[in-house]
Design an enzyme around this catalytic site. Sequence first.
Site, mmCIF file in Angstrom:
data_model
loop_
_atom_site.group_PDB
_atom_site.id
_atom_site.type_symbol
_atom_site.label_atom_id
_atom_site.label_comp_id
_atom_site.label_asym_id
_atom_site.label_seq_id
_atom_site.Cartn_x
_atom_site.Cartn_y
_atom_site.Cartn_z
ATOM 1 N N ARG A 153 0.798 -1.267 -0.076
ATOM 2 C CA ARG A 153 0.092 0.024 0.089
ATOM 3 C C ARG A 153 0.715 1.296 0.028
ATOM 4 N NH1 ARG A 153 -2.525 0.803 4.783
ATOM 5 N NH2 ARG A 153 -4.362 1.913 3.630
ATOM 6 N N ILE A 154 2.052 1.221 0.833
ATOM 7 C CA ILE A 154 2.789 2.486 1.158
ATOM 8 C C ILE A 154 3.560 2.566 -0.391
ATOM 9 C CG2 ILE A 154 4.651 3.525 2.035
ATOM 10 C CD1 ILE A 154 3.219 2.499 4.450
ATOM 11 N N ASP A 173 9.017 -6.300 -6.143
ATOM 12 C CA ASP A 173 8.664 -7.166 -5.113
ATOM 13 C C ASP A 173 8.380 -8.590 -5.506
ATOM 14 O OD1 ASP A 173 6.464 -7.781 -3.498
ATOM 15 O OD2 ASP A 173 6.141 -5.522 -2.778
ATOM 16 N N ALA A 203 9.622 -2.354 2.238
ATOM 17 C CA ALA A 203 9.644 -3.605 2.443
ATOM 18 C C ALA A 203 9.291 -4.048 3.940
ATOM 19 C CB ALA A 203 10.769 -4.480 2.038
ATOM 20 N N ALA A 231 10.825 2.517 6.166
ATOM 21 C CA ALA A 231 10.093 1.279 6.322
ATOM 22 C C ALA A 231 10.755 0.623 7.623
ATOM 23 C CB ALA A 231 10.540 0.023 5.282
ATOM 24 N N ARG A 232 11.772 -0.069 7.835
ATOM 25 C CA ARG A 232 12.096 -0.813 8.985
ATOM 26 C C ARG A 232 13.905 -0.749 8.965
ATOM 27 N NH1 ARG A 232 8.090 -0.080 10.944
ATOM 28 N NH2 ARG A 232 6.510 -1.242 11.945
ATOM 29 N N ASP A 256 14.368 7.321 8.189
ATOM 30 C CA ASP A 256 13.459 7.617 9.367
ATOM 31 C C ASP A 256 13.368 6.431 10.226
ATOM 32 O OD1 ASP A 256 11.218 9.237 10.539
ATOM 33 O OD2 ASP A 256 9.875 7.618 9.853
ATOM 34 N N GLU A 261 16.593 1.306 17.152
ATOM 35 C CA GLU A 261 16.304 2.495 17.519
ATOM 36 C C GLU A 261 15.090 2.444 18.749
ATOM 37 O OE1 GLU A 261 12.110 2.813 14.988
ATOM 38 O OE2 GLU A 261 13.874 3.200 13.926
ATOM 39 N N HIS A 293 11.601 8.172 13.426
ATOM 40 C CA HIS A 293 10.272 7.173 12.948
ATOM 41 C C HIS A 293 9.257 8.238 13.092
ATOM 42 C CE1 HIS A 293 9.289 2.620 12.814
ATOM 43 N NE2 HIS A 293 8.391 3.411 12.321
#
Length: 321
Positions: A153-154, A173, A203, A231-232, A256, A261, A293
């Site tokens: 979606r993002i 993807d 992802a 993302a992560r 971000d 973290e 974040h």
Amino acid sequence: MKILVYSCRKDEAEYFRKFSEQHQVEVTLCKEAPTLENADMAKGYECISILTNKINAELMEKFHNAGVKFISTRTIGYDHIDIDAAKKLEIQVANVAYSPYSVAEYTVMLILMAIRKIKTILARSNIQDYSLDDGVQGKQLHNLTIGVIGTGRIGRTVIQCLRGFGCKVIAYDINQNAEIAKDVAYVPLAKLFAESDIITLHAPATKENFHLINKDSIALMKDGVYIVNTARGSLIDTKALIDAVEKKKIGGAALDVMEQESDLYYHNLKSEILDNRELSLLNSFPNVIITPHTAFYTDQTVSDMVEHSILSCISFIQKDL
């Protein structure tokens, strides 16, 4: 029904009051994060709502003993929860969805900030240095190729937002989206690394995606490539990233999210020595932008996170009846 809400921020409280009344549920708001010491607060609650708090096997056991049957995390990611422990104890876990525009728009902002060297421009402006030189000369987005890793979606919304800039977009993807494929070329990951001027990550944090950006993948990239991650943190090998920035293989980064973290972000640590050398080092680079974040953080998103967490608890209870 009743829901115990851990880590409730001030900005969430008004939405919890609004939606608990709207959906006719009783919520108990707790500012504290869930810990072994306060897990007993969950006695009498089948459902609890959490944020990005680490829920390990020991804490999961405490919640199980307290009678918790369902954990709703007010986040898209759920890598902070020991899912294997939850399965063994038959505690169901659910994440939430929220407006993809929050992270997507923030991603485009970071892309523009990175290629236009805003960190350096602002730092110089703050000391009244208004000179022009190579240190502030940027690039135009429509001349560049953007590689989007992850078209959920993002990622799809990022692609939608980028269309107006006239830049070339390629994507990767493992599950390709038919609508995106009409306008955007899906390419093998190695090809995306080799052809992208900017790589933006969208992802999930899975075992397969751990350190997706690493020494070997960076070696495939163009010299001067930009890396954007909303993302992560675990998607990037931070040490490899630092090495590539220092060697000028990577022209800039906007992050971000970071590895390790969880004990730093969302806390006021302005008088503290950070227990994260990599974060401190990256922060010192003029071509690396760090934000804590906050890509998700809009009024719409907070409203969505709260309401969807409540709705997931209601859905669980209704299925359980």
